[in-house]
Write a protein that holds these residues in place. Sequence first.
Motif, PDB file in Angstrom:
ATOM      1  N   ALA A 154       0.834  -1.200   0.000  1.00 38.45           N
ATOM      2  CA  ALA A 154       0.000   0.000   0.000  1.00 38.45           C
ATOM      3  C   ALA A 154       0.867   1.247   0.000  1.00 38.45           C
ATOM      4  CB  ALA A 154      -0.925   0.012   1.214  1.00 38.45           C
ATOM      5  N   ILE A 155       0.278   2.351  -0.440  1.00 41.02           N
ATOM      6  CA  ILE A 155       0.956   3.643  -0.403  1.00 41.02           C
ATOM      7  C   ILE A 155      -0.039   4.702   0.037  1.00 41.02           C
ATOM      8  CG2 ILE A 155       0.533   4.107  -2.863  1.00 41.02           C
ATOM      9  CD1 ILE A 155       3.356   5.450  -2.900  1.00 41.02           C
ATOM     10  N   TRP A 156       0.393   5.580   0.950  1.00 42.10           N
ATOM     11  CA  TRP A 156      -0.436   6.671   1.471  1.00 42.10           C
ATOM     12  C   TRP A 156       0.169   7.986   1.015  1.00 42.10           C
ATOM     13  CZ3 TRP A 156      -4.623   8.878   2.934  1.00 42.10           C
ATOM     14  CH2 TRP A 156      -4.643   9.973   3.795  1.00 42.10           C
ATOM     15  N   LYS A 194       2.279  -2.582 -13.366  1.00 41.48           N
ATOM     16  CA  LYS A 194       1.312  -3.669 -13.180  1.00 41.48           C
ATOM     17  C   LYS A 194       1.418  -4.264 -11.774  1.00 41.48           C
ATOM     18  CE  LYS A 194       0.894  -5.015 -18.057  1.00 41.48           C
ATOM     19  NZ  LYS A 194       1.603  -3.846 -18.619  1.00 41.48           N
ATOM     20  N   ALA A 195       1.622  -3.384 -10.811  1.00 42.10           N
ATOM     21  CA  ALA A 195       1.791  -3.806  -9.418  1.00 42.10           C
ATOM     22  C   ALA A 195       0.448  -3.802  -8.701  1.00 42.10           C
ATOM     23  CB  ALA A 195       2.769  -2.880  -8.705  1.00 42.10           C
ATOM     24  N   GLU A 196       0.299  -4.706  -7.751  1.00 42.47           N
ATOM     25  CA  GLU A 196      -0.910  -4.769  -6.925  1.00 42.47           C
ATOM     26  C   GLU A 196      -0.643  -3.971  -5.651  1.00 42.47           C
ATOM     27  OE1 GLU A 196      -3.852  -6.107  -7.609  1.00 42.47           O
ATOM     28  OE2 GLU A 196      -3.195  -6.702  -9.620  1.00 42.47           O
ATOM     29  N   VAL A 197      -0.823  -2.682  -5.726  1.00 45.08           N
ATOM     30  CA  VAL A 197      -0.561  -1.799  -4.592  1.00 45.08           C
ATOM     31  C   VAL A 197      -1.814  -0.979  -4.307  1.00 45.08           C
ATOM     32  CG1 VAL A 197       0.858   0.088  -3.700  1.00 45.08           C
ATOM     33  CG2 VAL A 197       1.893  -1.655  -5.175  1.00 45.08           C
ATOM     34  N   LEU A 198      -2.274  -1.028  -3.079  1.00 44.28           N
ATOM     35  CA  LEU A 198      -3.437  -0.250  -2.683  1.00 44.28           C
ATOM     36  C   LEU A 198      -3.032   1.215  -2.518  1.00 44.28           C
ATOM     37  CD1 LEU A 198      -6.249  -1.118  -0.328  1.00 44.28           C
ATOM     38  CD2 LEU A 198      -4.831   0.819   0.371  1.00 44.28           C
ATOM     39  N   ILE A 199      -3.755   2.102  -3.195  1.00 41.33           N
ATOM     40  CA  ILE A 199      -3.448   3.534  -3.161  1.00 41.33           C
ATOM     41  C   ILE A 199      -4.533   4.264  -2.393  1.00 41.33           C
ATOM     42  CG2 ILE A 199      -2.982   5.598  -4.538  1.00 41.33           C
ATOM     43  CD1 ILE A 199      -2.381   3.699  -6.909  1.00 41.33           C
TER      44      ILE A 199
END
Length: 261
Positions: free
Chosen positions: A144-146, A164-169
Amino acid sequence: MTKQIASFEQDLVKAPAGILLHPMQSDPFIEPINRAIENGTEITTFAADSPNSNRTAHITSDNLAEAKFAADETVSQIGDSAEYAVLENPGQSNHALRVTALISYMEDHYPNMKLVGRQATNQDRNPAYRATASIVQANPNLGAIWIPEAGSAEGAVAAILEAKAEVLIMHADVTPATLEHIKAGNIHMALNPNQGMQGFMGFLSVFFAAHSDVFDPFNDYKVSGFNPMRIPYVDNGFAVITQENADSFDLNSYMEGRDPS
């Protein structure tokens, strides 16, 4: 900062009754704000603050509550033993607090959450794109990134989609571009201060500070000389923007409804 203070000084030449001010940095505005008030111009700050100045009032959303919400939501989505990163805009009080409070809350409540990236991007899409691309490449398990504002979120989401990354924004504030990404599911959600209430309460604060004779509060203002409209803090609240309610935050539609023509 130089340009903002210059603009503020140009407004003071007109001797306005009051100014609603968003100080990008707090300390450089102490002297200009104090001088303005001494010369009869009341100052209310909104969103960002200059707390060591003599500003009359401050209107903002609760940045600590925003950080806590973002941390809890992140953990609810990716678990409490994951990697996360933050982008930041050091120097602007509300943005800095959104980041430092989230990191502190994670350390206190979710000690297994690992901060693997922290980059200053200063509300600029291009540095945010480069910083996020670097963080994603160096940390393939990033969850995740905040981001404390929406300008940097535009660059971050572009980098994450490209990788194509699975990162919660998650980010604070909103722009038309990030709103479209929320609708598309590319950004998980945004925490958006209630700007309408912020502007409305800010205007009322400035108006009543300049017309404080309408008040007669039960205190010592007549002998101490302070403005009875002095308010340390008003919380204008914040909204959570998701894919389900994003249409309610379309600025063009909102403005069409306010156009008297």
